[in-house]
Every structure is written in structure tokens, then in C-alpha cells.
Design an enzyme around this catalytic site. Structure first.
Site, PDB file in Angstrom:
ATOM      1  N   CYS A  47       0.856  -1.181   0.000  1.00  0.00           N
ATOM      2  CA  CYS A  47       0.000   0.000   0.000  1.00  0.00           C
ATOM      3  C   CYS A  47       0.897   1.238   0.000  1.00  0.00           C
ATOM      4  O   CYS A  47       2.114   1.149   0.185  1.00  0.00           O
ATOM      5  CB  CYS A  47      -0.926  -0.001   1.214  1.00  0.00           C
ATOM      6  N   GLU A  89       0.953  -1.326  16.657  1.00  0.00           N
ATOM      7  CA  GLU A  89       0.141  -0.167  16.278  1.00  0.00           C
ATOM      8  C   GLU A  89      -0.845   0.180  17.390  1.00  0.00           C
ATOM      9  O   GLU A  89      -1.011   1.354  17.738  1.00  0.00           O
ATOM     10  CB  GLU A  89      -0.629  -0.434  14.976  1.00  0.00           C
ATOM     11  N   THR A 144      -5.688  -0.093  12.267  1.00  0.00           N
ATOM     12  CA  THR A 144      -6.064   0.129  10.866  1.00  0.00           C
ATOM     13  C   THR A 144      -6.132  -1.150  10.046  1.00  0.00           C
ATOM     14  O   THR A 144      -6.695  -1.144   8.948  1.00  0.00           O
ATOM     15  CB  THR A 144      -5.078   1.097  10.185  1.00  0.00           C
ATOM     16  N   SER A 175       1.479 -10.355  10.261  1.00  0.00           N
ATOM     17  CA  SER A 175       0.776  -9.268   9.583  1.00  0.00           C
ATOM     18  C   SER A 175      -0.718  -9.380   9.831  1.00  0.00           C
ATOM     19  O   SER A 175      -1.375 -10.304   9.351  1.00  0.00           O
ATOM     20  CB  SER A 175       1.060  -9.320   8.070  1.00  0.00           C
TER      21      SER A 175
END
Length: 402
Positions: free
Chosen positions: A66, A187, A250, A317
Site C-alpha cells: 500500500c 500499532e 487500521t 501481519s
């Protein structure tokens, strides 16, 4: 601590960089040679489909790197070029992909060591360069590095920063941030460090538990035990769930985040009056466009009548795991692998299950004519996808000759 003021102060420091160092052109050429793929571009140009022999590969129409990941990796490469002799550290994996992180180590970008599950920043000296990865870093980590006088290169994805701004708004309005995410994920650790009061829920089941407590009360000690590692210090469910706001990691499933938000909104409307909703609930859209696009493309891919799906990405991930979840929910045979080496033979593949367990599956590649769906997480280079597709073609071609 006034995290917003600290962040503003840090960003105005001479030792802070978030825009790169002007080496974009040289780095772009290097990244293209290392991570891009002519085959993948060819498949894109052929409407995401390619056929060789008795194998048809159907690529998802959104997959792989991305923009935020590309930006983070490019900034890390620029950093090495701009500081050719300085010692460079990174507070975590730059992204969740083994080949990219291996490349960082080959470039002598060192990872902060972890001792007893705690990062040891004592190895970092004043003047060292420290990269903050795409997932960001906690306020506490940034404070340590700032106090040490390090050169900080911040590659945090802007979508992650957007979530941080959201929890700052919750804090300003004295709302508790309900964060949809994994409490151990870096995160979410970073996001919660910017929040005031917060509670992290993993899924719909945990959200339903919280909602039931809001509406009906319950066993306070049981609640605190259940979320002991997923809430702010001194969290009081009887007081701190009266005003809530929604935020998310996210990389979580878009639909699940939206559903949790709707459930909380309806809960506050039910407990209080609709006219008072805004005093008890806040919702800002923090769903990452790239994550959403890859999930939407996967939802289209599972309708393509494929025989199996290969999901490619780092085993840690989160966004790749969510893609695997979509295939699993549809009952389609699917294999989450992080590299071509996991394909041991036409009869054997090592892959990660949704539980996190690594298993070997025999007879994974059907005989005869097959259609294989392929997607990859937002941290996966096209070159890794190419290697895996070529391996499948080669295995089937060899089998056809026997």
C-alpha cells in the site's frame, strides 16, 4: 502527559524528520529492482488473470504494497543513504514482511533488542539515527529517543496518525476510547499511548461483553480480569463506559469495526436518550483505505469459483490474517504463506492457520485443471508474489509431464 503538545514539540525539533531526505529518485530505482515484478505487472495488464498449461491464476484486484508501506520502506532506504556511516536503529520491524526486514538488516539497520518482552533502549546513543516504523511508536518510546538526542525518522503511516488524532479528540472530550484491535500489536500499543482512558476489544464477542456490561452492569472484578492487559491504568467499567468513542487498529476487518461502532452507538442510544447520544458517543471514520480496498478485493476473489486461495504475507501481519479470515469464512481451501520456501513440493505446503499455528498440509495442489486465487497483504512486495506464482506453474508443469 500532554501527548498532543509533546508530539507538536517533537515535530518542530531539528532532530525530527517525516518527509525524507531528497533521495527519492535514487531510492525509487533501487526499490523497483528489488521488490517489483514484470510478471505481476503483466497479470495486472491482463485483467488480473494469467493461464499457463492447466493452471489459471486469478489475482485479487487490490493486493500487496500500500502507499503507506511504500512510503515507510522508501524513507528507510533514504535514511541509510543520507546517513551512510551513522548507526541506524529501528524500533520494530519496518513492516510485517520477512524479506523486507531481512533487507533492512543487510543494510545494517539494527533492530532495538527486546529483553524479557521489553525493548532495551540503553543500546541507543546520542546522535544515533532511529527509524519509527509504519505502525508508529508509543509516546513513551518517542520521549526516550528525544531525550537521548537521537535523529528520529518517522515513517508512521498517515492513516495510523489519523487514529491517534481521533483518540486525542476522545481524550479532550473525556470519552473513553474503545479500540478495535489486538492489544499486543505495536500499532495498538502506540495508539493507546496517545489515548486517555481506553479499552481494547479484539472482536464482536468482546464488544458484546462490553455492551452487556454497559446496559446491565455485571461483575466488575471479572470485567477487569478479562481486560487486564487491554485497558488503561485505573480503568473503572462502572464510570469509564458512560462516554465512549470508537477507534481501530487500521488493519482490522472493516466490516467488524463498523459493526462494533454501530452496536456501541445503539447501546448508548438505548441507555441514554437519542437526543443525548452525542454526549455519550463519538465516532470518526478511521478505517484505512488500503486495508478496505484489499478486503473488498478479497470478497470479490472468493466469488471467482477458485479451487484454492494463496494468501501471501508476514505471519505477524494483521491485515494479511484478515484476508485469510475471509477465505476461511467462505469455506475455500486457503494457505497463508510468507515466502516461496513454504511451498515444499506439489504434495506439501507449510502454512499458518488462523490460530497462529504453523502446519504442513499434504496434497494441497489438486491434479488436473485448476484455478488458483492469489492475494497478498499490504506489506508484501510483488517480487514475493511472483516467486510463488512461478513455483505453482513449475510444480504443475512438472506433474503434467509425469
Amino acid at each position: 502527559m500532554d501527548t498532543k503538545a509533546f508530539k507538536r514539540s517533537l515535530q518542530h525539533s531539528d532532530n525530527y524528520n517525516r518527509k525524507g531526505f531528497g533521495h527519492q529518485a535514487e531510492v525509487a530505482t533501487q526499490l523497483e529492482s528489488e521488490f517489483q515484478s514484470n510478471l505481476i505487472q503483466e497479470i495486472r495488464d491482463r485483467n488480473y488473470t494469467i493461464r499457463r498449461g492447466n493452471v489459471t491464476i486469478q489475482l485479487a484486484q487490490a493486493f500487496g504494497f500500500c502507499w503507506g508501506v511504500e512510503r515507510a520502506v522508501a524513507m528507510a532506504y533514504e535514511t541509510r543513504q543520507h546517513f551512510p556511516t551513522e548507526r541506524i536503529w529501528i524500533t520494530n520491524e519496518i513492516i510485517h514482511n520477512p524479506s523486507v526486514n531481512k533487507r533492512m538488516q543487510e543494510m545494517q539497520v539494527e533492530f532495538i533488542p527486546v529483553i524479557d518482552k521489553v525493548k532495551d533502549f540503553s543500546v541507543v546513543n546520542s546522535g544515533d539515527v532511529v527509524i519509527l516504523p509504519a505502525f508508529g511508536a508509543s509516546v513513551q518510546e518517542m520521549q526516550i529517543l528525544h531525550d537521548k538526542g537521537c535523529q528520529i525518522v518517522d515513517t508512521t503511516c498517515p492513516w495510523v496518525s489519523k487514529v491517534w488524532n481521533t483518540v486525542e479528540k476522545h481524550k479532550k472530550g473525556d470519552y473513553t476510547s474503545i479500540i478495535h484491535g489486538k492489544y499486543k500489536h505495536e500499532e495498538t500499543v502506540a495508539t493507546s499511548s496517545f489515548a486517555g482512558k481506553y479499552l481494547i476489544v479484539l472482536n464482536l464477542k468482546e464488544a458484546e461483553y462490553v455492551i452487556n456490561y454497559i446496559l446491565n452492569g455485571g461483575d466488575r472484578e471479572e470485567f477487569l480480569a478479562k481486560f487486564s492487559q487491554a485497558c488503561s491504568a485505573g480503568f473503572d467499567p462502572d464510570q469509564d463506559l458512560q462516554r465512549v468513542g470508537i477507534a481501530n487498529q487500521t488493519t482490522m476487518l472493516k466490516g467488524e469495526t463498523e459493526q462494533i461502532g454501530k452496536m456501541l452507538e445503539h447501546t448508548m442510544m438505548k441507555k441514554y436518550r437519542p437526543a443525548e447520544l452525542n454526549q455519550h458517543f463519538q465516532n470518526f471514520n478511521t478505517i484505512c483505505d488500503a486495508t478496505q480496498e484489499r478486503q473488498d478485493a478479497m470478497l470479490e476473489l472468493v466469488e471467482e469459483n477458485v479451487d484454492l486461495i494463496i494468501v501471501i504475507g508476514g505471519f505477524n501481519s494483521s491485515n494479511t490474517t484478515q484476508l485469510q479470515q475471509i477465505a476461511f469464512d467462505r469455506g475455500i481451501p486457503s494457505y497463508h504463506i510468507d515466502s516461496v520456501e513454504r511451498i515444499q513440493s506439489i504434495n506439501s505446503i507449510e502454512h499458518r492457520q488462523l490460530t497462529g499455528e504453523l502446519v504442513i498440509t499434504e496434497n494441497w495442489l489438486p491434479d488436473g485443471e485448476i484455478k488458483v486465487g492469489v492475494t497478498s497483504g499490504a506489506s508484501t512486495p510483488d517480487k514475493v508474489v511472483e516467486d510463488i506464482i512461478e513455483k505453482i506453474f513449475a510444480l504443475k508443469a512438472t506433474a503434467a509431464l509425469v
